[in-house]
Design a protein around this motif. Structure first.
Motif, PDB file in Angstrom:
ATOM      1  N   CYS A 157       0.421  -5.787  -4.756  1.00 30.42           N
ATOM      2  CA  CYS A 157       0.412  -5.654  -3.301  1.00 30.42           C
ATOM      3  C   CYS A 157       1.843  -5.385  -2.838  1.00 30.42           C
ATOM      4  CB  CYS A 157      -0.151  -6.911  -2.647  1.00 30.42           C
ATOM      5  SG  CYS A 157       0.912  -8.378  -2.823  1.00 30.42           S
ATOM      6  N   SER A 158       1.999  -5.070  -1.563  1.00 31.80           N
ATOM      7  CA  SER A 158       3.320  -4.682  -1.066  1.00 31.80           C
ATOM      8  C   SER A 158       4.307  -5.840  -1.090  1.00 31.80           C
ATOM      9  CB  SER A 158       3.213  -4.121   0.357  1.00 31.80           C
ATOM     10  OG  SER A 158       2.632  -5.073   1.224  1.00 31.80           O
ATOM     11  N   ARG A 159       3.802  -7.085  -1.120  1.00 31.21           N
ATOM     12  CA  ARG A 159       4.703  -8.225  -1.217  1.00 31.21           C
ATOM     13  C   ARG A 159       5.038  -8.564  -2.664  1.00 31.21           C
ATOM     14  NH1 ARG A 159       1.087  -7.333   2.013  1.00 31.21           N
ATOM     15  NH2 ARG A 159      -0.360  -8.394   0.658  1.00 31.21           N
ATOM     16  N   SER A 160       4.065  -8.456  -3.563  1.00 27.41           N
ATOM     17  CA  SER A 160       4.328  -8.838  -4.949  1.00 27.41           C
ATOM     18  C   SER A 160       5.201  -7.829  -5.682  1.00 27.41           C
ATOM     19  CB  SER A 160       3.013  -9.038  -5.707  1.00 27.41           C
ATOM     20  OG  SER A 160       2.273  -7.841  -5.791  1.00 27.41           O
ATOM     21  N   ILE A 161       5.369  -6.637  -5.135  1.00 28.23           N
ATOM     22  CA  ILE A 161       6.209  -5.650  -5.821  1.00 28.23           C
ATOM     23  C   ILE A 161       7.664  -6.118  -5.914  1.00 28.23           C
ATOM     24  CG2 ILE A 161       6.881  -4.274  -3.807  1.00 28.23           C
ATOM     25  CD1 ILE A 161       6.304  -1.782  -5.587  1.00 28.23           C
ATOM     26  N   GLY A 180      -3.441  -0.927  -1.134  1.00 25.35           N
ATOM     27  CA  GLY A 180      -3.428  -1.265   0.279  1.00 25.35           C
ATOM     28  C   GLY A 180      -4.645  -2.031   0.763  1.00 25.35           C
ATOM     29  N   VAL A 181      -5.481  -2.509  -0.158  1.00 21.34           N
ATOM     30  CA  VAL A 181      -6.688  -3.257   0.208  1.00 21.34           C
ATOM     31  C   VAL A 181      -6.790  -4.433  -0.763  1.00 21.34           C
ATOM     32  CG1 VAL A 181      -9.166  -3.126   0.659  1.00 21.34           C
ATOM     33  CG2 VAL A 181      -7.764  -1.056   0.852  1.00 21.34           C
ATOM     34  N   ALA A 182      -6.514  -5.636  -0.293  1.00 19.70           N
ATOM     35  CA  ALA A 182      -6.415  -6.782  -1.193  1.00 19.70           C
ATOM     36  C   ALA A 182      -7.677  -6.987  -2.013  1.00 19.70           C
ATOM     37  CB  ALA A 182      -6.082  -8.049  -0.394  1.00 19.70           C
ATOM     38  N   SER A 183      -8.836  -6.942  -1.370  1.00 17.43           N
ATOM     39  CA  SER A 183     -10.088  -7.187  -2.092  1.00 17.43           C
ATOM     40  C   SER A 183     -10.314  -6.144  -3.180  1.00 17.43           C
ATOM     41  CB  SER A 183     -11.271  -7.196  -1.116  1.00 17.43           C
ATOM     42  OG  SER A 183     -11.365  -5.956  -0.428  1.00 17.43           O
ATOM     43  N   LEU A 184      -9.995  -4.887  -2.887  1.00 14.83           N
ATOM     44  CA  LEU A 184     -10.202  -3.821  -3.863  1.00 14.83           C
ATOM     45  C   LEU A 184      -9.103  -3.797  -4.918  1.00 14.83           C
ATOM     46  CD1 LEU A 184     -11.542  -0.941  -1.572  1.00 14.83           C
ATOM     47  CD2 LEU A 184     -12.814  -2.674  -2.863  1.00 14.83           C
ATOM     48  N   ASN A 185      -7.888  -4.246  -4.553  1.00 12.96           N
ATOM     49  CA  ASN A 185      -6.847  -4.424  -5.570  1.00 12.96           C
ATOM     50  C   ASN A 185      -7.358  -5.360  -6.669  1.00 12.96           C
ATOM     51  OD1 ASN A 185      -5.063  -2.899  -4.041  1.00 12.96           O
ATOM     52  ND2 ASN A 185      -3.825  -4.637  -3.391  1.00 12.96           N
ATOM     53  N   LEU A 186      -7.934  -6.478  -6.244  1.00 11.04           N
ATOM     54  CA  LEU A 186      -8.408  -7.477  -7.194  1.00 11.04           C
ATOM     55  C   LEU A 186      -9.619  -6.980  -7.977  1.00 11.04           C
ATOM     56  CD1 LEU A 186      -8.044 -10.626  -4.919  1.00 11.04           C
ATOM     57  CD2 LEU A 186      -6.619 -10.058  -6.889  1.00 11.04           C
ATOM     58  N   VAL A 187     -10.598  -6.419  -7.266  1.00  9.90           N
ATOM     59  CA  VAL A 187     -11.833  -6.021  -7.939  1.00  9.90           C
ATOM     60  C   VAL A 187     -11.627  -4.790  -8.818  1.00  9.90           C
ATOM     61  CG1 VAL A 187     -12.961  -4.384  -6.356  1.00  9.90           C
ATOM     62  CG2 VAL A 187     -14.317  -6.155  -7.503  1.00  9.90           C
ATOM     63  N   SER A 188     -10.511  -4.079  -8.640  1.00  5.00           N
ATOM     64  CA  SER A 188     -10.231  -2.929  -9.511  1.00  5.00           C
ATOM     65  C   SER A 188     -10.141  -3.369 -10.972  1.00  5.00           C
ATOM     66  CB  SER A 188      -8.942  -2.223  -9.083  1.00  5.00           C
ATOM     67  OG  SER A 188      -7.791  -3.035  -9.333  1.00  5.00           O
ATOM     68  N   VAL A 189      -9.748  -4.617 -11.197  1.00  2.30           N
ATOM     69  CA  VAL A 189      -9.680  -5.137 -12.566  1.00  2.30           C
ATOM     70  C   VAL A 189     -11.089  -5.285 -13.129  1.00  2.30           C
ATOM     71  CG1 VAL A 189      -8.921  -7.056 -14.011  1.00  2.30           C
ATOM     72  CG2 VAL A 189      -7.512  -6.319 -12.081  1.00  2.30           C
TER      73      VAL A 189
END
Length: 273
Positions: A157-161, A180-189
């Protein structure tokens, strides 16, 4: 391995989601954002989607409370309740970037038992049911550990970078993606699109649905601060972050732990999606 049967999602709930997704697609490209007190964006479509989902759930599941990003942010006292993010990825939505999600999860005994992630611009709907599996558009999703097409991408995410600055001489073990979408960042895994994801400041409504999808597909999670396990009725979650590292398998999780540990040492930042 047992093959999941088609998910038995209530047809009335499907219709409610269809209605909200269609309105969001119609409003896309025509919404001007406002700033909320925390610095994040909100649009009229966020507000309409939130009200429509909350009212719809009250009609379909009377007696079950709702915690939503744009509404009541306290844990309901009802035995079962819903956690809703009506439009996760408002910055993308307002900027004309066609990638956002509707995130919903039903909780019992403090954990999600039903998860729905609808991606209106892609017309994709991900459903997970505790103990039964996960599906995309009605087709079972194989666990990412069994998928061979991973391109070596990792989601930040933009903060964890900022963790990259903490370990400047250590090569990051993946090709970085910021969706740019927290839920989809996670579920992408869970979908096998990325091998790991690191989220610095997700709220309960950002991660509730993705959490169950990840668990159903055997993806290990490591909570890096507060844990969403054991939420208490009446608990106000408006300002509570649940930083987390997720991975496609345990060895991947361990490989990314140095960056997760660097995240834990960071100063808190504002939550902006």
């Amino acid at each position: 391995m047992k093959v999941p049967t088609p998910h038995p999602l209530d047809s009335r709930l499907e219709s409610l989601l269809d209605r909200v997704a269609e309105r969001q697609r119609a409003d896309f490209g025509h919404s001007q954002p406002d700033l909320k007190a925390d610095g994040s964006f909100i649009t009229a479509c966020d507000r309409w989607s939130d009200a429509t989902l909350v009212e719809g759930l009250a009609e379909l599941f009377p007696g079950e409370g709702v915690l939503s990003e744009e509404g009541r942010q306290q844990v309901p006292a009802t035995p079962a309740y819903w956690v809703v993010d009506p439009l996760d990825g408002t910055t993308n939505f307002a900027a004309g970037i066609p990638y956002w999600a509707i995130s919903m999860a039903r909780f019992e005994a403090g954990v999600p038992v039903l998860a729905i992630l609808d991606v209106p611009p892609l017309r994709q709907r991900i459903v997970a049911i505790r103990g039964q599996g996960a599906w995309r558009n009605g087709k079972p999703i194989p666990p990412p550990a069994l998928q061979l097409h991973n391109a070596g991408c990792a989601s930040l995410c933009s903060r964890s970078i900022r963790v990259l600055q903490k370990l400047p001489h250590r090569p990051f073990p993946g090709k970085i993606r910021l969706l740019g979408v927290a839920s989809l960042n996670l579920v992408s895994v869970a979908m096998g699109q990325t091998m790991a994801a690191l989220e610095a400041t997700p709220k309960i409504w950002d991660l509730a649905a993705a959490w169950l999808v990840l668990e159903e597909l055997g993806c290990p999670l490591r909570w890096l601060g507060a844990s969403p396990l054991g939420l208490q009725p009446g608990q106000d979650l408006a300002l509570t972050d649940f930083p987390v590292l997720v991975a496609n398998r345990q060895e991947t999780l361990e490989r990314f732990m140095p960056w997760a540990e660097a995240l834990e040492s960071q100063e808190p930042t504002k939550h902006v999606i």
